[in-house]
Design a protein around this motif. Structure first.
Motif, PDB file in Angstrom:
ATOM      1  N   GLU A  86       5.991  17.290   8.480  1.00 27.39           N
ATOM      2  CA  GLU A  86       4.964  16.265   8.674  1.00 27.39           C
ATOM      3  C   GLU A  86       4.603  15.655   7.321  1.00 27.39           C
ATOM      4  O   GLU A  86       4.378  16.377   6.351  1.00 27.39           O
ATOM      5  N   ILE A  87       4.569  14.334   7.273  1.00 27.10           N
ATOM      6  CA  ILE A  87       4.258  13.609   6.040  1.00 27.10           C
ATOM      7  C   ILE A  87       3.021  12.762   6.287  1.00 27.10           C
ATOM      8  O   ILE A  87       2.944  12.026   7.273  1.00 27.10           O
ATOM      9  N   ASP A  88       2.060  12.873   5.367  1.00 34.10           N
ATOM     10  CA  ASP A  88       0.850  12.053   5.439  1.00 34.10           C
ATOM     11  C   ASP A  88       1.197  10.649   4.939  1.00 34.10           C
ATOM     12  O   ASP A  88       1.537  10.461   3.769  1.00 34.10           O
ATOM     13  N   ALA A  89       1.128   9.686   5.822  1.00 34.75           N
ATOM     14  CA  ALA A  89       1.525   8.313   5.493  1.00 34.75           C
ATOM     15  C   ALA A  89       0.678   7.722   4.383  1.00 34.75           C
ATOM     16  O   ALA A  89       1.170   6.931   3.580  1.00 34.75           O
ATOM     17  N   GLU A  90      -0.579   8.094   4.321  1.00 36.30           N
ATOM     18  CA  GLU A  90      -1.475   7.541   3.302  1.00 36.30           C
ATOM     19  C   GLU A  90      -1.131   8.046   1.904  1.00 36.30           C
ATOM     20  O   GLU A  90      -1.359   7.350   0.923  1.00 36.30           O
ATOM     21  N   GLU A  91      -0.604   9.254   1.803  1.00 41.35           N
ATOM     22  CA  GLU A  91      -0.237   9.817   0.503  1.00 41.35           C
ATOM     23  C   GLU A  91       1.143   9.381   0.032  1.00 41.35           C
ATOM     24  O   GLU A  91       1.434   9.467  -1.156  1.00 41.35           O
ATOM     25  N   ARG A  92       1.989   8.961   0.944  1.00 41.24           N
ATOM     26  CA  ARG A  92       3.371   8.621   0.603  1.00 41.24           C
ATOM     27  C   ARG A  92       3.686   7.162   0.946  1.00 41.24           C
ATOM     28  O   ARG A  92       4.643   6.843   1.641  1.00 41.24           O
ATOM     29  N   LEU A  93       2.877   6.247   0.456  1.00 38.48           N
ATOM     30  CA  LEU A  93       3.012   4.827   0.794  1.00 38.48           C
ATOM     31  C   LEU A  93       4.354   4.239   0.379  1.00 38.48           C
ATOM     32  O   LEU A  93       4.898   3.376   1.071  1.00 38.48           O
ATOM     33  N   GLU A  94       4.922   4.692  -0.749  1.00 36.98           N
ATOM     34  CA  GLU A  94       6.218   4.155  -1.171  1.00 36.98           C
ATOM     35  C   GLU A  94       7.309   4.502  -0.162  1.00 36.98           C
ATOM     36  O   GLU A  94       8.148   3.673   0.170  1.00 36.98           O
ATOM     37  N   LEU A  95       7.282   5.718   0.380  1.00 39.84           N
ATOM     38  CA  LEU A  95       8.252   6.120   1.388  1.00 39.84           C
ATOM     39  C   LEU A  95       7.998   5.394   2.706  1.00 39.84           C
ATOM     40  O   LEU A  95       8.946   4.973   3.384  1.00 39.84           O
ATOM     41  N   VAL A  96       6.742   5.193   3.054  1.00 43.40           N
ATOM     42  CA  VAL A  96       6.381   4.459   4.271  1.00 43.40           C
ATOM     43  C   VAL A  96       6.931   3.036   4.207  1.00 43.40           C
ATOM     44  O   VAL A  96       7.511   2.534   5.173  1.00 43.40           O
ATOM     45  N   ARG A  97       6.761   2.398   3.070  1.00 44.69           N
ATOM     46  CA  ARG A  97       7.272   1.030   2.913  1.00 44.69           C
ATOM     47  C   ARG A  97       8.796   0.999   2.943  1.00 44.69           C
ATOM     48  O   ARG A  97       9.399   0.112   3.548  1.00 44.69           O
ATOM     49  N   GLU A  98       9.416   1.949   2.266  1.00 39.07           N
ATOM     50  CA  GLU A  98      10.884   1.996   2.216  1.00 39.07           C
ATOM     51  C   GLU A  98      11.491   2.170   3.610  1.00 39.07           C
ATOM     52  O   GLU A  98      12.512   1.573   3.927  1.00 39.07           O
ATOM     53  N   LEU A  99      10.840   2.985   4.438  1.00 35.98           N
ATOM     54  CA  LEU A  99      11.367   3.275   5.774  1.00 35.98           C
ATOM     55  C   LEU A  99      10.799   2.352   6.854  1.00 35.98           C
ATOM     56  O   LEU A  99      11.109   2.511   8.024  1.00 35.98           O
ATOM     57  N   ASP A 100       9.958   1.408   6.466  1.00 35.58           N
ATOM     58  CA  ASP A 100       9.384   0.438   7.391  1.00 35.58           C
ATOM     59  C   ASP A 100       8.585   1.121   8.506  1.00 35.58           C
ATOM     60  O   ASP A 100       8.744   0.823   9.684  1.00 35.58           O
ATOM     61  N   ILE A 101       7.719   2.051   8.114  1.00 27.94           N
ATOM     62  CA  ILE A 101       6.829   2.729   9.051  1.00 27.94           C
ATOM     63  C   ILE A 101       5.607   1.832   9.226  1.00 27.94           C
ATOM     64  O   ILE A 101       4.888   1.565   8.274  1.00 27.94           O
TER      65      ILE A 101
END
Length: 137
Positions: A86-101
């Motif tokens: 489980e990944i907290d989207a708020e803490e990992r914004l760069e990964l969220v943007r990269e994966l288009d979450i």
């Protein structure tokens, strides 16, 4: 009379949108943008599963995220070689943007090499996750 017709039309359109949204939410499917993307230990913060990895992006105030966590935990416990991360989207914004979450919960199904093979937006059903794991192996 015109007001009644407009009211009925708006209700019909809203109902159709609601039914369509509910049917699409949580459905595990292939997305063309995920083709070739790989995630590893550095991105996940934990090891990949031997057969597959279920990656859940959640946020603190997301009610469906808790239910999704339970479903994915059960599936990971039932199927050998499958890990749930489980990944907290708020803490990992760069990964969220990269994966288009765009929405939480979002679940990515990774194969043993870390390639994204399936994606679900919304709360997935246990049967759909198990079927997606069969395709990931």
């Amino acid at each position: 009379m015109t007001g009644l017709v407009v009211c009925v039309a708006v209700l019909a359109a809203a109902s159709a949108f609601g039914v369509l949204h509910r049917r699409r939410s949580g459905r595990v499917r292939v997305r063309g943008r995920d083709d070739g993307k790989r995630l590893g230990v550095a991105e996940l913060g934990g090891p990949l599963g031997e057969r597959a990895t279920l990656v859940q992006f959640s946020s603190a105030f997301c009610a469906p995220c808790r239910a999704t966590r339970r479903v994915l935990g059960e599936v990971a416990g039932m199927v050998p070689g499958v890990t749930h991360v489980e990944i907290d989207a708020e803490e990992r914004l760069e990964l969220v943007r990269e994966l288009d979450i765009l929405k939480t919960p979002t679940v990515l199904v990774l194969d043993a090499d870390g390639r994204v093979v399936r994606r679900a937006v919304g709360q997935p059903r246990k049967a759909d996750v198990i079927a997606a794991l069969g395709e990931a192996v």
